[in-house]
Motif scaffolding. Structure first.
Motif, mmCIF file in Angstrom:
data_model
loop_
_atom_site.group_PDB
_atom_site.id
_atom_site.type_symbol
_atom_site.label_atom_id
_atom_site.label_comp_id
_atom_site.label_asym_id
_atom_site.label_seq_id
_atom_site.Cartn_x
_atom_site.Cartn_y
_atom_site.Cartn_z
ATOM 1 N N ARG A 206 0.983 4.004 -3.048
ATOM 2 C CA ARG A 206 0.676 5.418 -2.794
ATOM 3 C C ARG A 206 1.860 6.312 -3.220
ATOM 4 O O ARG A 206 1.658 7.379 -3.823
ATOM 5 C CB ARG A 206 0.363 5.634 -1.318
ATOM 6 N N HIS B 136 1.899 6.550 -6.965
ATOM 7 C CA HIS B 136 0.762 7.345 -7.431
ATOM 8 C C HIS B 136 1.008 8.840 -7.195
ATOM 9 O O HIS B 136 0.622 9.674 -8.019
ATOM 10 C CB HIS B 136 -0.517 6.888 -6.706
ATOM 11 N N GLU C 165 -9.035 5.926 -3.174
ATOM 12 C CA GLU C 165 -8.131 7.047 -3.433
ATOM 13 C C GLU C 165 -7.813 7.192 -4.917
ATOM 14 O O GLU C 165 -7.059 8.077 -5.313
ATOM 15 C CB GLU C 165 -6.826 6.859 -2.647
ATOM 16 N N ALA D 94 0.835 -1.205 0.000
ATOM 17 C CA ALA D 94 0.000 0.000 0.000
ATOM 18 C C ALA D 94 0.872 1.259 0.000
ATOM 19 O O ALA D 94 0.609 2.213 -0.752
ATOM 20 C CB ALA D 94 -0.949 -0.009 1.194
ATOM 21 N N GLU E 6 -7.171 -2.055 3.412
ATOM 22 C CA GLU E 6 -6.167 -1.192 2.794
ATOM 23 C C GLU E 6 -6.309 -1.204 1.268
ATOM 24 O O GLU E 6 -6.174 -0.161 0.620
ATOM 25 C CB GLU E 6 -4.767 -1.655 3.202
ATOM 26 N N LEU F 215 -7.089 2.045 -1.128
ATOM 27 C CA LEU F 215 -6.324 2.413 -2.324
ATOM 28 C C LEU F 215 -7.263 2.688 -3.497
ATOM 29 O O LEU F 215 -7.102 3.685 -4.210
ATOM 30 C CB LEU F 215 -5.323 1.314 -2.690
ATOM 31 N N ILE G 48 -6.289 4.871 -6.771
ATOM 32 C CA ILE G 48 -5.057 4.155 -7.103
ATOM 33 C C ILE G 48 -5.449 2.792 -7.651
ATOM 34 O O ILE G 48 -6.085 1.996 -6.953
ATOM 35 C CB ILE G 48 -4.149 4.014 -5.860
#
Length: 163
Positions: A120, A123, A147, A116, A140, A144, A149
């Motif tokens: 992140r 990204h 968000e 994760a 998690e 993601l 992602i």
């Protein structure tokens, strides 16, 4: 050796060999017995039928080991091992799954539990983009996706966690 038929919380059935009943119990208690299909560590023994010798094997003098007969399991013969080695795919679906696993492992970096954080960072442009695979709790992985992602859950266990 003892063979158990196992079933995970997702209703996948699979077999696994253990050195003894105690070895299974110890590994199971430590969360080290995982589903061969989805990787879930929530595994329990499935209903098993006892190993019964055929009249032909009895006549040929093939006696099972006493502790194996008591546990309802029998060790595979050398010819059975040659015909069905445990490390080889047993059918077309397993062959496809194995090919997918190899492709992912050969074409991406394993980042383990840092998946994760790595996703992140890539990204956000803090790290260069590359193909990665690893482990993340379901919560998690959902975070993601929320968000923005792009991630895809894969039914692949790390080499360390494979039975």
């Amino acid at each position: 050796m003892i063979r158990y038929s196992l079933k995970c919380e997702n209703d996948h059935s699979f077999d696994s060999w253990f050195a003894s009943v105690e070895a299974f119990e110890k590994l199971h208690a430590a969360g080290m017995v995982a589903c061969a299909v989805c990787g879930s560590a929530h595994v329990q023994k499935a209903l098993m039928t006892p190993s019964v010798r055929s009249a032909r094997k009895f006549a040929a003098g093939h006696e099972p080991e006493p502790d194996q007969a008591a546990n309802g399991a029998s060790a595979p013969t050398k010819s059975e091992n040659a015909a069905h080695p445990l490390s080889k795919p047993q059918n077309a679906a397993e062959e496809l799954f194995d090919a997918m696993r190899r492709t992912v492992e050969e074409n991406s970096d394993y980042v383990g539990g840092d998946f994760a954080a790595e996703a992140r960072a890539m990204h956000a442009g803090e790290k260069p983009e590359r193909s990665i695979h690893g482990e993340a709790p379901l919560s998690e992985a959902k975070a993601l996706l929320e968000e923005g992602i792009p991630v895809t859950p894969l039914p692949i266990l790390s080499k360390r966690k494979r039975n």
